[in-house]
Design a protein around this motif. Structure first.
Motif, PDB file in Angstrom:
ATOM      1  N   LEU A   2     -17.976  27.482 -49.206  1.00 19.11           N
ATOM      2  CA  LEU A   2     -18.006  27.208 -47.771  1.00 19.11           C
ATOM      3  C   LEU A   2     -18.463  28.413 -46.947  1.00 19.11           C
ATOM      4  CD1 LEU A   2     -14.646  25.257 -47.427  1.00 19.11           C
ATOM      5  CD2 LEU A   2     -16.924  24.319 -47.041  1.00 19.11           C
ATOM      6  N   GLY A   3     -18.693  29.545 -47.621  1.00 18.62           N
ATOM      7  CA  GLY A   3     -19.076  30.765 -46.916  1.00 18.62           C
ATOM      8  C   GLY A   3     -17.892  31.611 -46.499  1.00 18.62           C
ATOM      9  N   GLY A   4     -16.718  31.318 -47.054  1.00 19.98           N
ATOM     10  CA  GLY A   4     -15.525  32.068 -46.723  1.00 19.98           C
ATOM     11  C   GLY A   4     -15.590  33.505 -47.222  1.00 19.98           C
ATOM     12  N   LYS A   5     -14.981  34.392 -46.454  1.00 19.76           N
ATOM     13  CA  LYS A   5     -14.920  35.805 -46.811  1.00 19.76           C
ATOM     14  C   LYS A   5     -13.459  36.233 -46.861  1.00 19.76           C
ATOM     15  CE  LYS A   5     -19.433  36.814 -46.202  1.00 19.76           C
ATOM     16  NZ  LYS A   5     -20.118  35.903 -47.060  1.00 19.76           N
ATOM     17  N   CYS A   6     -13.089  36.882 -47.952  1.00 16.71           N
ATOM     18  CA  CYS A   6     -11.738  37.439 -48.050  1.00 16.71           C
ATOM     19  C   CYS A   6     -11.730  38.750 -47.264  1.00 16.71           C
ATOM     20  CB  CYS A   6     -11.331  37.664 -49.503  1.00 16.71           C
ATOM     21  SG  CYS A   6      -9.637  38.253 -49.662  1.00 16.71           S
ATOM     22  N   ILE A   7     -10.972  38.782 -46.195  1.00 19.23           N
ATOM     23  CA  ILE A   7     -10.914  39.937 -45.299  1.00 19.23           C
ATOM     24  C   ILE A   7      -9.913  40.980 -45.806  1.00 19.23           C
ATOM     25  CG2 ILE A   7     -10.450  40.662 -42.912  1.00 19.23           C
ATOM     26  CD1 ILE A   7     -12.878  38.785 -43.230  1.00 19.23           C
ATOM     27  N   TRP A   8      -8.824  40.507 -46.390  1.00 16.53           N
ATOM     28  CA  TRP A   8      -7.760  41.413 -46.843  1.00 16.53           C
ATOM     29  C   TRP A   8      -6.938  40.706 -47.898  1.00 16.53           C
ATOM     30  CZ3 TRP A   8      -2.418  40.953 -46.775  1.00 16.53           C
ATOM     31  CH2 TRP A   8      -1.706  42.119 -47.050  1.00 16.53           C
ATOM     32  N   ARG A   9      -6.443  41.477 -48.851  1.00 15.72           N
ATOM     33  CA  ARG A   9      -5.480  40.955 -49.824  1.00 15.72           C
ATOM     34  C   ARG A   9      -4.489  42.066 -50.136  1.00 15.72           C
ATOM     35  NH1 ARG A   9     -10.215  40.700 -53.212  1.00 15.72           N
ATOM     36  NH2 ARG A   9     -10.097  38.455 -53.060  1.00 15.72           N
ATOM     37  N   GLY A  10      -3.244  41.643 -50.329  1.00 21.76           N
ATOM     38  CA  GLY A  10      -2.204  42.612 -50.646  1.00 21.76           C
ATOM     39  C   GLY A  10      -0.838  42.105 -50.239  1.00 21.76           C
ATOM     40  N   ARG A  65       4.988  42.675 -38.299  1.00 23.22           N
ATOM     41  CA  ARG A  65       4.353  42.427 -39.598  1.00 23.22           C
ATOM     42  C   ARG A  65       3.505  43.626 -40.004  1.00 23.22           C
ATOM     43  NH1 ARG A  65       1.482  36.863 -40.296  1.00 23.22           N
ATOM     44  NH2 ARG A  65       3.502  36.342 -41.158  1.00 23.22           N
ATOM     45  N   SER A  66       3.522  43.888 -41.307  1.00 27.27           N
ATOM     46  CA  SER A  66       2.710  44.972 -41.859  1.00 27.27           C
ATOM     47  C   SER A  66       1.842  44.430 -42.989  1.00 27.27           C
ATOM     48  CB  SER A  66       3.617  46.087 -42.404  1.00 27.27           C
ATOM     49  OG  SER A  66       2.833  47.081 -43.009  1.00 27.27           O
ATOM     50  N   TRP A  67       0.540  44.634 -42.885  1.00 23.65           N
ATOM     51  CA  TRP A  67      -0.399  44.329 -43.960  1.00 23.65           C
ATOM     52  C   TRP A  67      -0.711  45.656 -44.616  1.00 23.65           C
ATOM     53  CZ3 TRP A  67      -4.766  40.540 -42.045  1.00 23.65           C
ATOM     54  CH2 TRP A  67      -4.187  39.327 -41.696  1.00 23.65           C
ATOM     55  N   ALA A  68      -0.162  45.880 -45.798  1.00 24.45           N
ATOM     56  CA  ALA A  68      -0.257  47.175 -46.484  1.00 24.45           C
ATOM     57  C   ALA A  68      -1.696  47.698 -46.488  1.00 24.45           C
ATOM     58  CB  ALA A  68       0.263  47.050 -47.913  1.00 24.45           C
ATOM     59  N   GLY A  69      -1.861  48.922 -45.969  1.00 22.44           N
ATOM     60  CA  GLY A  69      -3.171  49.557 -45.965  1.00 22.44           C
ATOM     61  C   GLY A  69      -4.157  48.975 -44.983  1.00 22.44           C
ATOM     62  N   SER A  99     -14.571  28.913 -37.619  1.00 19.10           N
ATOM     63  CA  SER A  99     -13.547  28.152 -36.881  1.00 19.10           C
ATOM     64  C   SER A  99     -12.244  27.962 -37.642  1.00 19.10           C
ATOM     65  CB  SER A  99     -14.081  26.776 -36.469  1.00 19.10           C
ATOM     66  OG  SER A  99     -15.266  26.910 -35.746  1.00 19.10           O
ATOM     67  N   ALA A 100     -11.926  28.854 -38.577  1.00 23.63           N
ATOM     68  CA  ALA A 100     -10.658  28.710 -39.315  1.00 23.63           C
ATOM     69  C   ALA A 100     -10.262  30.007 -39.994  1.00 23.63           C
ATOM     70  CB  ALA A 100     -10.773  27.613 -40.365  1.00 23.63           C
ATOM     71  N   SER A 101      -8.950  30.164 -40.155  1.00 27.64           N
ATOM     72  CA  SER A 101      -8.381  31.208 -41.009  1.00 27.64           C
ATOM     73  C   SER A 101      -7.626  30.505 -42.125  1.00 27.64           C
ATOM     74  CB  SER A 101      -7.405  32.086 -40.226  1.00 27.64           C
ATOM     75  OG  SER A 101      -8.089  32.862 -39.285  1.00 27.64           O
ATOM     76  N   ILE A 102      -7.795  31.001 -43.321  1.00 25.53           N
ATOM     77  CA  ILE A 102      -7.108  30.440 -44.485  1.00 25.53           C
ATOM     78  C   ILE A 102      -6.295  31.564 -45.114  1.00 25.53           C
ATOM     79  CG2 ILE A 102      -7.358  29.302 -46.733  1.00 25.53           C
ATOM     80  CD1 ILE A 102      -8.615  27.584 -44.645  1.00 25.53           C
ATOM     81  N   GLU A 103      -5.037  31.287 -45.376  1.00 23.27           N
ATOM     82  CA  GLU A 103      -4.172  32.248 -46.054  1.00 23.27           C
ATOM     83  C   GLU A 103      -3.800  31.669 -47.406  1.00 23.27           C
ATOM     84  OE1 GLU A 103      -4.154  34.839 -44.297  1.00 23.27           O
ATOM     85  OE2 GLU A 103      -4.235  34.161 -42.229  1.00 23.27           O
ATOM     86  N   LEU A 104      -3.958  32.469 -48.440  1.00 24.43           N
ATOM     87  CA  LEU A 104      -3.491  32.099 -49.775  1.00 24.43           C
ATOM     88  C   LEU A 104      -2.256  32.948 -50.024  1.00 24.43           C
ATOM     89  CD1 LEU A 104      -6.883  31.982 -51.734  1.00 24.43           C
ATOM     90  CD2 LEU A 104      -5.773  30.186 -50.380  1.00 24.43           C
TER      91      LEU A 104
END
Length: 172
Positions: free
Chosen positions: A23-31, A55-59, A119-124
């Motif tokens: 779909l052209g999604g880009k993973c912006i951050w993981r952790g 909230r804290s997103w490590a790094g 037009s969306a954010s997806i969280e795994l």
């Protein structure tokens, strides 16, 4: 800002990630993401069905959010007003909240992948060995993405992770 979201419990993300990429999604951050929840000693926010979260997103970054009572007119979607700011120093933010009379009443960690689509954010999210796909978008976009990602509507939830954690604790 109006937040519209849904969570879907899934057995794994094996099939989801390739579909997001297609779909052209880009993973912006993981952790590891840590969330800290605050209220007054009299539970003023809880009584109004509001939530104050640091909230804290490590790094990556830190944020402070106030979420107002969910709108009751939406049965299928979680809809609520959310006000969020970026915080440069999480320890200073915690101290400010403490000196304003707020107390931390719960915290938790989860593993998160933050994906962006048009037009969306997806969280795994992985929490206590459970896997969730959270979609934040318009109702139509949520419906479209749920279909494309082949998410099971019987596994849909409007619960927040605090409620999910309470349910897990009750069953164990």
């Amino acid at each position: 800002m109006k937040e519209i979201e849904l969570k879907f419990k899934v057995p794994h993300f094996r099939d989801i990630v390739p579909r997001l990429k297609k779909l052209g999604g880009k993973c912006i951050w993981r952790g590891v993401e840590e969330s800290y929840f605050f209220d007054t000693p009299a539970k003023t926010l809880k009584k109004k069905r509001q939530m104050l979260r640091l909230r804290s997103w490590a790094g990556h970054s830190h944020s402070l959010a106030l979420k107002l009572e969910p709108e009751r007119s939406h049965k299928r979607y979680k809809v609520r007003d959310e006000f969020q700011i970026i915080v440069s120093d999480i320890n200073a933010a915690r101290e400010i909240l403490k000196h304003l009379g707020f107390v931390e009443y719960v915290r938790y960690k989860k593993y998160r992948e933050h994906w962006k689509l048009p037009s969306a954010s997806i969280e795994l999210d992985t929490l206590k060995h459970l896997h969730f796909v959270e979609i934040e978008a318009s109702k139509d976009r949520i419906n479209q993405l749920a279909q494309i990602l082949r998410l099971d509507w019987s596994q849909m939830s409007t619960q927040g992770y605090l409620s999910i954690l309470r349910d897990i604790q009750r069953t164990t």
